[in-house]
Design an enzyme around this catalytic site. Sequence first.
Site, PDB file in Angstrom:
ATOM      1  CG  LEU A  29      -2.033   0.982   1.268  1.00  0.00           C
ATOM      2  CD1 LEU A  29      -2.852   0.983  -0.018  1.00  0.00           C
ATOM      3  CD2 LEU A  29      -2.948   0.711   2.454  1.00  0.00           C
ATOM      4  CG  HIS A  30       3.000   1.649  -3.514  1.00  0.00           C
ATOM      5  ND1 HIS A  30       4.196   0.996  -3.344  1.00  0.00           N
ATOM      6  CD2 HIS A  30       2.305   0.915  -4.422  1.00  0.00           C
ATOM      7  CE1 HIS A  30       4.230  -0.073  -4.119  1.00  0.00           C
ATOM      8  NE2 HIS A  30       3.091  -0.146  -4.786  1.00  0.00           N
TER       9      HIS A  30
END
Length: 312
Positions: free
Chosen positions: A241-242
Amino acid sequence: MQRRPIIIDTDPGQDDAVAILLALASPEELDVLGITAVAGNVPLELTTVNSLKMTELARRRDVPVYAGCDRPMQRPLITAEYVHGETGIDGADLPEPATAPAKGHAVEFIVDTVMSSEPGSITLCALGPLTNLGTAIAMQPQLTGRLAEIVLMGGAFFEGGNTTPAAEFNILVDPDAADIVFRSGAPITVMPLDVTHQALILRRHLDRFGALGPVGEAVRGMLTFYERYDVEKYGIEGGPLHDPCVIAYLIRPELFSGRAVNVEVEVNSTLTLGMTVVDWWGMTDRPIIATWMREVDAAGFFDLLLERIGRL
Ligand code: BDR
Ligand code: CA
């Protein structure tokens, strides 16, 4: 903690969408002055509409959304529907936004807002290709001296690239803009793949999002769609989950650790275009220009995200 005025520059993208929701759910720490859309994961018309969908989902129609650059500064646009789906936020069934984008260009909004603000007050949060920021700095170089910080998701060093063997998507799409940003002299904090690849969306997180109500359900749907690509590609338990790492850092900086380094962007080589070359061991006399994050407390990160999304 003082409330921090921020501008979110973004190309939603499911992970961008969650980052926007996290920021809008955190009014004690963050004052979102505006959202500026850029072409990246999907074309500009969609990243603009998707940004509006997030302000509506969070019931924050007061936050203006500006459309920005529709292609990189010097190269053709590369998009990533193969990751994010045709809409960019596949997985959530959200209505078309009732609000329209704000009048004016995103780059003008960034320049005008920063130049008319108290010096050292505004933080630019960049979640997509750096085209809007690079263009703003090229137009008004004094802008960087007036910023509090640029916090950006992009680049990779220890992990290698995610779009080519050498390059991460956001930097690869507009390496020329990234080069301008990294050379700009602004204080920069980077969330590269080296850290975001530790923030894995696990089944238990998805279940907890799903139990939070309609906004959590939209997040669960988007992340379920989004992570499938990386789960298959990397053979891991959950997708990284950048972009929410950027916003989480502003709220809880102690969740992250890194090192002050030199970073340069490759803009010439066809083999390594968009590579972020980090002097982690201080082997050159190049100047220190950024903090390169390397570790995240993933459990603390997801606890924060779940608590905040649960407020919406
Ligand atoms: C970055 O590229 C996009 O796919 C994501 O939204 C993130 O900003 C990760 O490489
Ligand atoms: Ca993004």
